[in-house]
Design a protein around this motif. Structure first.
Motif, short mmCIF file in Angstrom:
data_model
loop_
_atom_site.label_atom_id
_atom_site.label_comp_id
_atom_site.label_asym_id
_atom_site.label_seq_id
_atom_site.Cartn_x
_atom_site.Cartn_y
_atom_site.Cartn_z
N PRO A 11 0.74 -1.11 0.12
CA PRO A 11 -0.02 -0.02 0.08
C PRO A 11 0.83 1.16 0.06
N ILE A 12 0.63 2.03 -0.69
CA ILE A 12 1.35 3.46 -1.22
C ILE A 12 0.32 4.38 -0.95
N ASN A 13 0.28 5.54 -0.22
CA ASN A 13 -0.75 6.60 -0.02
C ASN A 13 -0.30 7.69 -0.78
N CYS A 14 -1.23 8.06 -1.71
CA CYS A 14 -0.88 9.10 -2.72
C CYS A 14 -2.33 9.83 -3.33
N ASP A 15 -2.28 11.06 -3.43
CA ASP A 15 -3.38 11.82 -3.95
C ASP A 15 -3.14 11.81 -5.35
N ALA B 208 3.18 16.19 -7.94
CA ALA B 208 4.27 16.02 -7.20
C ALA B 208 4.11 14.73 -6.53
N ALA B 209 3.16 14.32 -5.82
CA ALA B 209 2.75 13.01 -5.26
C ALA B 209 2.72 12.00 -6.08
N ILE B 210 2.30 12.25 -7.54
CA ILE B 210 2.50 11.03 -8.35
C ILE B 210 4.10 10.58 -8.74
N SER B 211 4.70 11.65 -9.03
CA SER B 211 6.13 11.22 -8.98
C SER B 211 6.75 10.73 -8.00
N GLU C 143 8.69 5.65 -5.14
CA GLU C 143 8.55 4.72 -4.02
C GLU C 143 8.42 3.30 -4.75
N VAL C 144 7.74 3.27 -5.61
CA VAL C 144 7.58 1.82 -6.45
C VAL C 144 8.93 1.28 -6.85
N ARG C 145 9.79 2.13 -7.23
CA ARG C 145 10.98 1.91 -7.90
C ARG C 145 11.96 1.30 -6.85
N ASN C 146 11.73 2.12 -5.76
CA ASN C 146 12.74 1.74 -4.43
C ASN C 146 12.07 0.31 -3.71
N ARG C 147 10.88 0.39 -3.40
CA ARG C 147 10.16 -0.70 -2.69
C ARG C 147 10.11 -1.84 -3.45
N LEU D 246 -0.48 11.39 -16.13
CA LEU D 246 0.84 11.41 -15.56
C LEU D 246 1.12 9.99 -15.20
N CYS D 247 0.22 9.26 -14.45
CA CYS D 247 0.36 7.76 -14.08
C CYS D 247 0.78 7.12 -15.29
#
Length: 239
Positions: free
Chosen positions: A50-54, A59-62, A67-71, A111-112
């Motif tokens: 789970p990743i919290n994002c608006d 900026a939150a999408i970036s 975070e996806v890349r890192n986690r 953006l996604c």
């Protein structure tokens, strides 16, 4: 990745793709609901992050994809499900609400897609699926104008994406799913009341699982089969 995964269609899609063996990145604004859905996925034997994002915040999408890349390390499928709408006439719409609709439904989706494409790197078994609406194909009466405009824009984005990927011979599949009336909390939010006006309709509404089944089918087709547009109405729905 499933955006808008805290309830309704997004939650159902998360369970469906997890049962297909995919590890699921759950994205949404309500951290408590995200964790609850993640626990449900795990209880069914799946893997969830789970990743919290608006999705209305660029900026939150970036930060989300960083975070996806890192986690997680990679991404194979993007399910654009996050969306919002408000009932309003063209002559009286609220500017703040309209900006939210455009920021989430149109810009957030675009953006996604932009951020996801580098993960796919022209690989097989990758896909972008957007959960749209029948409002992308006609303009319903009753204050749906601005919402329908956002969904028409998303449909154009998805078709343009299909053409662009075809030009570079990318195997990434592109699909737009447009459901009719689905029994979710969307309708209460749309009319800004605690009552769902679709409960009085004279036909059985779609369920979130019905839409999730369509996603599963799209993802399970052979590599040479790409279903770009799927319209799903309840039996008996006219418009």
């Amino acid at each position: 990745m499933v955006t808008g995964a805290t309830t309704g269609i997004g939650e159902a899609v998360a369970y469906q793709v997890a049962e297909m063996g995919l590890s699921v990145v759950l994205v949404g604004r309500r951290a408590d609901r995200l964790e609850a859905v993640a626990e449900n996925v795990r209880a069914r034997g799946g893997k969830a992050t789970p990743i919290n994002c608006d999705i209305g915040d660029p900026a939150a999408i970036s930060a989300l994809f960083d975070e996806v890349r890192n986690r997680v390390g990679g991404l194979d499928v993007l399910i654009n499900n996050a969306g919002v709408g408000y009932q309003s006439a063209i002559g009286t719409f609220d500017t703040t609400e309209l900006r939210q609709v455009l920021d989430i439904n149109v810009l957030g989706t675009a953006l996604c897609i932009r951020e996801a494409l580098p993960f796919f790197d022209n690989r097989l078994d990758t896909a972008i699926v957007t959960i749209s609406s029948m409002a992308a194909h006609r303009i319903p009466a009753g204050g749906y104008g601005m919402y329908a405009a956002s969904k028409h824009a998303v449909r154009a984005i998805m078709e343009a994406l299909r053409l662009e990927l075809a030009e570079i011979r990318s195997p990434t599949k592109v699909a737009n799913i447009s459901p009719g009336t689905v029994a979710t909390e969307f309708h209460k939010l749309f009319v800004r009341t605690g009552e769902d006006p679709t409960e009085a309709l004279p036909f059985q509404r779609l369920t979130p699982d019905d839409v999730a089944d369509a996603v599963a089918y799209l993802l399970s087709t052979p590599s040479h089969v790409q279903i770009n547009e799927m319209l799903i109405r309840p039996t008996g729905q006219i418009g």
